[in-house]
Design a protein around this motif. Structure first.
Motif, PDB file in Angstrom:
ATOM      1  N   ILE A  68       0.872  -1.019   0.102  1.00 33.13           N
ATOM      2  CA  ILE A  68      -0.085   0.030   0.143  1.00 33.13           C
ATOM      3  C   ILE A  68       1.211   1.383  -0.018  1.00 33.13           C
ATOM      4  CG2 ILE A  68      -1.324   1.636   1.392  1.00 33.13           C
ATOM      5  CD1 ILE A  68      -2.826  -1.400   2.721  1.00 33.13           C
ATOM      6  N   GLU A  90      -2.988 -13.363  -6.118  1.00 38.51           N
ATOM      7  CA  GLU A  90      -3.502 -12.695  -5.360  1.00 38.51           C
ATOM      8  C   GLU A  90      -2.611 -12.023  -3.567  1.00 38.51           C
ATOM      9  OE1 GLU A  90      -7.037 -13.723  -3.705  1.00 38.51           O
ATOM     10  OE2 GLU A  90      -7.518 -14.470  -5.395  1.00 38.51           O
ATOM     11  N   ARG A 100      -0.675  -8.325  -4.510  1.00 37.35           N
ATOM     12  CA  ARG A 100      -1.960  -7.776  -4.709  1.00 37.35           C
ATOM     13  C   ARG A 100      -1.618  -6.478  -2.954  1.00 37.35           C
ATOM     14  NH1 ARG A 100      -5.653 -10.749  -7.741  1.00 37.35           N
ATOM     15  NH2 ARG A 100      -4.714 -11.241  -9.624  1.00 37.35           N
ATOM     16  N   HIS A 131      -3.247  -5.201   0.056  1.00 36.89           N
ATOM     17  CA  HIS A 131      -3.761  -5.939   1.553  1.00 36.89           C
ATOM     18  C   HIS A 131      -3.919  -5.264   2.675  1.00 36.89           C
ATOM     19  CE1 HIS A 131      -1.029  -9.389  -0.338  1.00 36.89           C
ATOM     20  NE2 HIS A 131      -2.312  -9.603   0.161  1.00 36.89           N
ATOM     21  N   GLY A 134     -16.201  -6.673  -0.993  1.00 32.10           N
ATOM     22  CA  GLY A 134     -14.790  -7.496  -2.662  1.00 32.10           C
ATOM     23  C   GLY A 134     -15.045  -8.733  -1.322  1.00 32.10           C
ATOM     24  N   ARG A 183      -8.579  -8.556   3.908  1.00 34.78           N
ATOM     25  CA  ARG A 183      -8.767  -8.195   2.370  1.00 34.78           C
ATOM     26  C   ARG A 183      -7.687  -8.306   1.452  1.00 34.78           C
ATOM     27  NH1 ARG A 183     -10.371  -3.551   4.370  1.00 34.78           N
ATOM     28  NH2 ARG A 183     -12.180  -2.973   5.864  1.00 34.78           N
ATOM     29  N   THR A 184      -8.364  -8.117  -0.270  1.00 34.67           N
ATOM     30  CA  THR A 184      -7.239  -8.137  -1.351  1.00 34.67           C
ATOM     31  C   THR A 184      -8.235  -7.162  -2.324  1.00 34.67           C
ATOM     32  OG1 THR A 184      -6.591 -10.280  -1.414  1.00 34.67           O
ATOM     33  CG2 THR A 184      -6.075  -8.973  -2.977  1.00 34.67           C
ATOM     34  N   ALA A 185      -7.265  -6.145  -2.297  1.00 39.29           N
ATOM     35  CA  ALA A 185      -7.566  -4.832  -3.115  1.00 39.29           C
ATOM     36  C   ALA A 185      -6.912  -4.754  -5.049  1.00 39.29           C
ATOM     37  CB  ALA A 185      -7.566  -3.734  -2.610  1.00 39.29           C
ATOM     38  N   VAL A 222      -9.052   2.502  -4.581  1.00 37.72           N
ATOM     39  CA  VAL A 222      -9.798   1.195  -3.979  1.00 37.72           C
ATOM     40  C   VAL A 222      -9.107   0.996  -2.956  1.00 37.72           C
ATOM     41  CG1 VAL A 222     -10.571  -1.391  -4.022  1.00 37.72           C
ATOM     42  CG2 VAL A 222     -10.706  -0.506  -6.245  1.00 37.72           C
ATOM     43  N   VAL A 223      -8.251   1.026  -2.984  1.00 40.31           N
ATOM     44  CA  VAL A 223      -7.213   1.154  -2.030  1.00 40.31           C
ATOM     45  C   VAL A 223      -7.821   2.090  -0.880  1.00 40.31           C
ATOM     46  CG1 VAL A 223      -4.980   1.008  -0.615  1.00 40.31           C
ATOM     47  CG2 VAL A 223      -5.286  -0.318  -3.239  1.00 40.31           C
ATOM     48  N   ARG A 234     -10.339   3.617  -0.295  1.00 39.22           N
ATOM     49  CA  ARG A 234     -11.183   3.512   0.191  1.00 39.22           C
ATOM     50  C   ARG A 234     -11.601   2.756   1.198  1.00 39.22           C
ATOM     51  NH1 ARG A 234     -13.919   3.520  -4.725  1.00 39.22           N
ATOM     52  NH2 ARG A 234     -14.558   1.217  -4.715  1.00 39.22           N
ATOM     53  N   LEU A 235     -10.544   1.502   0.583  1.00 35.66           N
ATOM     54  CA  LEU A 235     -10.584   0.578   1.726  1.00 35.66           C
ATOM     55  C   LEU A 235      -9.846   0.590   3.877  1.00 35.66           C
ATOM     56  CD1 LEU A 235     -10.267  -2.624  -0.122  1.00 35.66           C
ATOM     57  CD2 LEU A 235     -12.004  -1.821   1.048  1.00 35.66           C
TER      58      LEU A 235
END
Ligand code: FAD
Length: 436
Positions: free
Chosen positions: A11, A291, A294, A296, A323, A360-362, A369-370, A372-373
């Motif tokens: 991230i 995944e 990606r 997390h 998701g 979660r996996t984005a 999206v990341v 937002r999470l």
């Protein structure tokens, strides 16, 4: 260098000045005696499982601990001494070879000894035995001024208690001695499913209170009807060898009084080694699908048990969490207050707790999206706190010094005191953001 700028979270990244391979505890001490007085950030890197900024040392040094990976088991004393860069799978290998195992192990064995002890470490047996850190006999550390010190509950206890679950703030761990217990050769694993969170919590509470199962964990899984099912995974040692024909041990005393759905229960016999490595297969699968690499944006809280039946379904019905119906895992497992002894592990009031984790996996290449999470994590953090929940540090969540102060609460003055004493230049593990 690129390797040190990222981590499992994928991230945030930042460039250190350099990455130093730790060849000995003394070399780590030399680095800190140089970096400390110059105010240069230093962070250890173990298994690289951090999710956010925790392991980064912007403009300073990342110390790769992988070289400090010696593991030595002392069966007669029922202890094991490991370098901080050893992974938990190395620990398991050495201990099981002697018929022993640490009382608590993290579910995933790819984290480092130092990294997991710096957050505390929970696992399937935490309802009975507390944290991985609760079973540490002694640690050798390097302080922020480069001093190499050994500490234990009796020797420099202030440093010992500041290091375990201490987020790398007062010293870097270079070696740890852990207590071991006899390991079972085989276990029987029960997966029990529930439609109602209330029934699930009632049964988890029963299992957390007694010791009929050595390991108790849980998950919330999506069902095809668009709702969620609750699953308890409970494990008990048994003497037999795994076979297609189940050994004749009676399941009734273990699960007879529980209120799960009998038609869907799953019962399997495994060697204890297979059980401890249960996530290896998932990891291989996630690596194969991509995944694993990606972003997390994971988030974990400890909740008072009574908050679970309303809070968890409400969270899982939110748009931000949908998701998780497609990929990722929701963990919901019981813990008991009396088993958690490490002072810096903060927890809700009360005896019965639940660990609630959104793993979660984005999608790749979707920073919006990341974001937002991560924002959703912040909102959840606020809501859970209002219910008496406490963060399990290490989440993908920006935290301010004020947040940390309120997180540590009554433990804050001792942590500040230890920081002033052992890391006066405030160079260690800045990525958590504890200090202004
Ligand atoms: C797939 C996965 C599964 C996980 N499962 C569990 C679980 O079951 N139980 C559990 O408790 N946790 C679990 N975690 C969380 C993980 O154990 C923690 O994030 C832990 O801190 C990782 O340590 P690391 O060394 O592997 O990671 P790193 O990214 O290398 O380090 C994480 C943090 O620890 C610091 N650190 C590393 N080594 C040292 C050291 N020697 N001294 C001081 N500080 C150090 C780093 O600077 C950083 O701040 C899981 C994480 C992932 C990604």
């Amino acid at each position: 260098m690129k390797w040190a700028a990222t981590n499992f979270g994928h991230i945030v990244g930042s460039r250190p000045l350099d990455v130093i391979t730790a060849r000995s505890a003394v070399a780590v001490g030399e680095l800190l005696s140089f970096a400390g007085p110059r105010g240069l950030a230093v962070s250890a890197r173990g298994g690289g499982q951090a999710l956010f900024r925790q392991g980064q040392a912007h403009g300073g040094y990342v110390v790769d601990m992988a070289g400090l990976d010696d593991v030595r088991c002392e069966p007669a004393e029922r202890t094991l001494t490991a370098g901080a860069g050893a992974l938990w799978r190395d620990v398991v290998r050495a201990a099981l070879a002697e018929g022993l195992a640490p009382p608590v192990l993290p579910d995933h064995l790819g984290g480092s000894v130092g990294g997991v002890l710096s957050t505390g470490g929970y696992g399937g047996s935490s309802h009975r035995y507390g944290l991985v850190a609760d079973w540490v006999r002694e640690v050798e550390v390097v302080t922020g001024t480069g001093e190499l010190l050994v500490c234990s509950p009796d020797r420099r206890p202030d440093l010992f208690h500041a290091v375990l679950a201490g987020l790398g703030q007062c010293a870097l761990i270079v070696r740890a001695t852990l207590a071991l217990l006899p390991a079972p050769t085989h276990v029987r694993r029960y997966r029990l499913y529930y439609d109602s969170p209330n029934t699930f919590v009632t049964d988890q509470r029963r299992l957390a209170r007694d010791s009929r199962f050595s390991h108790v964990a849980g998950q919330v899984r999506p069902d095809l009807a668009g709702s969620w099912r609750y699953m308890i995974e409970a494990v008990a040692p048994h003497p037999g060898r795994p076979s297609t024909e189940r050994p004749r041990i009676d399941d009734e005393p273990l699960i007879g009084e529980l209120d799960h759905d009998r038609d869907t229960e799953e019962i399997a016999d495994l060697s204890y080694r297979e059980y401890l490595h249960r996530l290896d297969r998932d990891e291989r699968l996630l690596r194969a699908t991509g995944e694993w690499d990606r972003p997390h944006p994971w988030f974990t809280m400890l909740l008072p048990e009574e908050a679970v039946p309303s809070f968890v379904p409400a969270v899982l019905s939110e748009d931000a969490q949908q998701g998780l119906r497609v990929c990722g895992t929701v963990q919901l497992r019981p813990l008991t207050g009396r088993a958690l002894r490490t002072p810096l592990l903060r927890r809700p009031e009360g005896e019965l707790l639940c660990l609630f984790s959104l793993m979660r996996t984005a999608p790749p290449g979707a920073p919006d999206v990341v974001k937002r999470l991560v924002d959703a994590n912040r909102a959840l953090y606020e809501r859970a706190r209002a219910l008496g929940g406490v963060l399990l540090p290490g989440a993908a969540l920006p935290m301010t010094p004020q947040d940390w102060r309120s997180h540590f609460g009554p433990a804050w003055p001792d942590l500040v005191h230890a920081k002033d004493r052992y890391d006066p230049y405030r160079v260690l593990t800045r990525g958590y953001g504890l200090w202004a």
